[in-house]
Design an enzyme around this catalytic site. Structure first.
Site, PDB file in Angstrom:
ATOM      1  N   LYS A 190       0.848  -1.188   0.000  1.00  0.00           N
ATOM      2  CA  LYS A 190       0.000   0.000   0.000  1.00  0.00           C
ATOM      3  C   LYS A 190       0.882   1.237   0.000  1.00  0.00           C
ATOM      4  O   LYS A 190       1.726   1.409   0.884  1.00  0.00           O
ATOM      5  CB  LYS A 190      -0.909  -0.014   1.235  1.00  0.00           C
ATOM      6  CG  LYS A 190      -1.778   1.238   1.346  1.00  0.00           C
ATOM      7  CD  LYS A 190      -2.808   1.136   2.444  1.00  0.00           C
ATOM      8  CE  LYS A 190      -3.608   2.419   2.552  1.00  0.00           C
ATOM      9  NZ  LYS A 190      -4.623   2.360   3.600  1.00  0.00           N
ATOM     10  N   ARG A 233     -10.809   9.927   1.865  1.00  0.00           N
ATOM     11  CA  ARG A 233     -10.674  10.579   3.175  1.00  0.00           C
ATOM     12  C   ARG A 233     -11.836  11.555   3.394  1.00  0.00           C
ATOM     13  O   ARG A 233     -12.275  11.749   4.523  1.00  0.00           O
ATOM     14  CB  ARG A 233      -9.302  11.243   3.302  1.00  0.00           C
ATOM     15  CG  ARG A 233      -8.193  10.195   3.373  1.00  0.00           C
ATOM     16  CD  ARG A 233      -6.797  10.785   3.473  1.00  0.00           C
ATOM     17  NE  ARG A 233      -5.780   9.723   3.300  1.00  0.00           N
ATOM     18  CZ  ARG A 233      -4.498   9.947   3.051  1.00  0.00           C
ATOM     19  NH1 ARG A 233      -4.055  11.194   2.969  1.00  0.00           N
ATOM     20  NH2 ARG A 233      -3.660   8.937   2.901  1.00  0.00           N
ATOM     21  N   LYS A 251      -2.267  -1.489  -3.783  1.00  0.00           N
ATOM     22  CA  LYS A 251      -3.122  -0.311  -3.687  1.00  0.00           C
ATOM     23  C   LYS A 251      -2.296   0.951  -3.738  1.00  0.00           C
ATOM     24  O   LYS A 251      -1.293   1.023  -3.035  1.00  0.00           O
ATOM     25  CB  LYS A 251      -3.872  -0.386  -2.351  1.00  0.00           C
ATOM     26  CG  LYS A 251      -4.776   0.776  -2.048  1.00  0.00           C
ATOM     27  CD  LYS A 251      -5.325   0.636  -0.668  1.00  0.00           C
ATOM     28  CE  LYS A 251      -6.201   1.848  -0.373  1.00  0.00           C
ATOM     29  NZ  LYS A 251      -6.609   1.905   0.992  1.00  0.00           N
TER      30      LYS A 251
HETATM   31  C1  PBG Z   1      -7.162   3.787   5.536  1.00  0.00           C
HETATM   32  C2  PBG Z   1      -7.667   3.469   4.182  1.00  0.00           C
HETATM   33  C3  PBG Z   1      -7.538   4.327   3.098  1.00  0.00           C
HETATM   34  C4  PBG Z   1      -8.172   3.720   2.021  1.00  0.00           C
HETATM   35  C5  PBG Z   1      -8.660   2.492   2.467  1.00  0.00           C
HETATM   36  N1  PBG Z   1      -8.315   2.347   3.801  1.00  0.00           N
HETATM   37  C6  PBG Z   1      -6.982   5.686   3.023  1.00  0.00           C
HETATM   38  C7  PBG Z   1      -5.667   5.972   3.589  1.00  0.00           C
HETATM   39  O1  PBG Z   1      -4.801   5.105   3.743  1.00  0.00           O
HETATM   40  O2  PBG Z   1      -5.479   7.137   3.913  1.00  0.00           O
HETATM   41  C8  PBG Z   1      -8.273   4.340   0.672  1.00  0.00           C
HETATM   42  C9  PBG Z   1      -9.296   3.809  -0.259  1.00  0.00           C
HETATM   43  C10 PBG Z   1      -9.618   4.713  -1.387  1.00  0.00           C
HETATM   44  O3  PBG Z   1      -8.978   5.754  -1.622  1.00  0.00           O
HETATM   45  O4  PBG Z   1     -10.566   4.376  -2.122  1.00  0.00           O
HETATM   46  N2  PBG Z   1      -6.910   2.774   6.396  1.00  0.00           N
END
Ligand code: PBG
Length: 332
Positions: A202, A212, A256
């Site tokens: 990630k 967010r 991701k």
């Molecule tokens: C946070 C989380 C995020 C997403 C999924 N889980 C955002 C981040 O890491 O700030 C992002 C998913 C998306 O942008 O569609 N645990």
């Protein structure tokens, strides 16, 4: 693989592209609704469908509406739904205790889906950001996102999700050692059949912006997530992270964001052969849906082309906000 063929004109590769029938016959990659995990945003209330400004076509749903969405997904042939709670700011604290409240939004939604659409797999998110007063995925002490104390909290959060009936737990926090700790705790609690889909690779990405907003973490977040999420320039590191998570007991792994990281998907699939998923994240969705809405691109065609790219890159499936729209098109 070395392509071998006779020289032109014995070989005319366009013969294979001449008619829809021939093209269908030689198509290498196909999409089906069974390839999708549908992420949905849950909020409190009843009968609420609240549009998310930066994600046209995506809504925050109250628990009853999430259950309806699950029934719809089941009818469309989508095998899994992934829950993300939009938590009331009043419930966000420094100790993040709402994360393991058996009655929190995510757990209530899990139970509602299990009652309404028992054949759908429910995936839940493990990370503290929806509950954290400062928007981070882990506890913050003296400006540092601390690892080990966070992992202890993630274990409590995951156990409450498994108790509520989650089938797949998705740790998205990027702390070290969490997969092993979660796997051990699930085994110990009699949840040996609960799957771990690790957000293994990630990246610290600007493509998460609309998400967010959707979960109400944008205003809360202090600083960035670069001490736990990956540098977008790194590829070998992704392989080390995936190898580590598989060794600790992850059943499936995720890359991701998705489209900007298809090279990572391809490498992960070839190197490990484990079930590999990509997350087509909120910013990717927003770009396609937003441009489609304005008529700058053909939104439907770009959606389908983006989704097939994940399969072609070696993914077994994709988390996508397009899941219901794409499934409807695929089902004709
Ligand atoms: C946070 C989380 C995020 C997403 C999924 N889980 C955002 C981040 O890491 O700030 C992002 C998913 C998306 O942008 O569609 N645990």
């Amino acid at each position: 693989m070395q392509p071998t063929f006779a020289p032109f004109p014995a070989t005319r590769l366009r013969r294979l592209r001449r008619t829809p029938a021939i093209r269908a016959l030689v198509q290498e990659t196909t999409l089906s609704p069974a390839d999708f995990i549908w992420p949905v945003f849950v909020r409190d209330g009843e009968g609420v469908v609240e549009p998310i400004h930066s994600m046209p076509g995506v809504n925050r749903l109250s628990v009853d509406k999430v259950a309806e969405a699950a029934v719809e997904a089941q009818a469309l042939g989508i095998p899994a739904i992934c829950l993300f709670p939009y938590t009331d700011p009043a419930l966000k604290t420094e100790d993040c205790a709402e994360a393991w409240n058996p009655e929190n939004l995510s757990n209530r939604a899990t139970r509602a889906i299990k009652a309404a659409a028992p054949d759908i797999a429910v995936m839940t998110d493990v990370a503290l950001d929806p509950y954290n007063i400062n928007g981070h995925d882990g506890f913050v002490e003296g400006g540092e996102i601390v690892n080990d104390r966070t992992v202890e909290a993630l274990v409590k959060q995951a156990l409450s999700q498994a108790d509520a009936g989650a089938d797949i737990i998705g740790p998205s926090d990027m702390m070290d050692g969490r997969i092993g700790a979660l796997r051990g705790a699930l085994e110990g609690a009699g949840h040996q059949n609960v799957l771990l889909l690790s957000y293994a690779a990630k990246y610290a990405s600007a493509f998460y912006g609309p998400f967010r907003d959707a979960v109400g973490a944008s205003g809360a977040l202090k600083g960035d997530k670069k001490t736990y999420q990956q540098d977008p320039g790194n590829s070998d590191e992704a392989m080390r992270l995936i190898a580590r998570d598989l060794a600790e007991g992850a059943d499936m792994i995720m890359v991701k964001p998705g489209m900007p990281y298809l090279d990572i998907c391809r490498r992960a699939h070839e190197m490990f052969g484990a079930p590999t998923f990509a997350y087509q994240v909120s910013g990717e969705y927003a770009m396609i849906a937003g441009a489609g809405e304005r008529g700058w691109v053909d939104g439907e065609k770009v959606m389908m082309e983006s989704l097939v790219s994940f399969k072609r890159a070696g993914c077994d499936g994709v988390l996508t906000y397009f899941a219901p729209a794409a499934a409807r098109l695929l089902n004709g």
